[in-house]
Scaffold this active site. Structure first.
Site, PDB file in Angstrom:
ATOM      1  N   HIS A 110      53.141 -12.668  61.134  1.00 26.36           N
ATOM      2  CA  HIS A 110      53.235 -13.059  62.556  1.00 26.36           C
ATOM      3  C   HIS A 110      51.912 -12.802  63.286  1.00 26.36           C
ATOM      4  O   HIS A 110      51.550 -13.542  64.194  1.00 26.36           O
ATOM      5  CB  HIS A 110      54.347 -12.287  63.276  1.00 26.36           C
ATOM      6  CG  HIS A 110      55.720 -12.860  63.069  1.00 26.36           C
ATOM      7  ND1 HIS A 110      56.047 -14.155  63.386  1.00 26.36           N
ATOM      8  CD2 HIS A 110      56.857 -12.309  62.597  1.00 26.36           C
ATOM      9  CE1 HIS A 110      57.325 -14.372  63.107  1.00 26.36           C
ATOM     10  NE2 HIS A 110      57.848 -13.267  62.619  1.00 26.36           N
TER      11      HIS A 110
ATOM     12  N   GLY B 184      62.657  -5.970  62.222  1.00 21.25           N
ATOM     13  CA  GLY B 184      61.253  -5.933  62.593  1.00 21.25           C
ATOM     14  C   GLY B 184      61.000  -6.944  63.695  1.00 21.25           C
ATOM     15  O   GLY B 184      61.763  -7.890  63.871  1.00 21.25           O
TER      16      GLY B 184
HETATM   17 ZN   LIG Z   1      59.782 -13.015  62.009  1.00 22.67          ZN
END
Ligand SMILES: [Zn+2]
Length: 178
Positions: free
Chosen positions: A146, A47
């Protein structure tokens, strides 16, 4: 399509709250999606989120596949996740090893919801509502963090709970011997 530089923890953009994407059809967003796919593939990641390449927008890619880094990962064609939301989450939390392309050389056991119901848009702007469990739920929660300026290190009680990748490899190898 080009690969982008992956920023490392400490860069201000990795601590910022990313902005929602109002139009998924712009040339900038299409380019960003293609570049993120190329970047995560080259890095053998499962990811990557837009802030990791310096773009503070609510977009990430999930692309789980078994690899040296994650031998038990399920296979999933790269999925583009835009403006994600967690609608509900299991009370059950599970510990699992995580690393991050923005925290090079570190691994840690992180507690995550075992199952989450989510909503997001894909790259065509289509809405999806579904449930992810286990490893895919873990990736989703890691990447969504994030977008909220959080790396997995901030999820630990103590930063020192993160171990270096060599120690982690040795630990995994000895577990596999048992
Ligand atoms: Zn990360």
């Amino acid at each position: 399509m080009s690969t982008l530089t992956i920023l490392q923890r400490g860069e201000p953009v990795l601590s910022a709250i990313a902005k929602p994407i109002t139009n998924v059809h712009t040339a900038d967003i299409k380019q960003l999606i293609e570049d993120l796919k190329a970047t995560v593939a080259q890095a053998n990641g499962v990811g990557i989120a837009a802030p990791q390449v310096g773009k503070s927008v609510r977009l990430f890619i999930m692309c789980s596949a078994p690899s040296e880094r994650y031998p038990d990962a399920p296979l999933l064609a790269p999925a583009v996740i835009i403006n994600p939301e967690i609608l509900s989450a299991s009370t059950q939390q599970v510990l699992g090893w995580e690393g991050c392309l923005s925290v090079k050389g570190k691994r840690a056991l992180v507690s995550r919801h075992q199952s989450i119901s989510v909503r997001y848009l894909d790259e065509q702007g289509q809405a999806h509502q579904l449930t992810f469990t286990d490893f895919l739920a873990r990736i989703f929660q890691h990447e969504l963090d994030h977008l909220d300026g959080i790396t997995f290190i901030e999820r630990l009680d103590h930063e020192a709970d993160a171990i270096d990748e060599q120690t982690w490899r040795a630990t995994m190898a000895s577990n596999n011997d048992k």
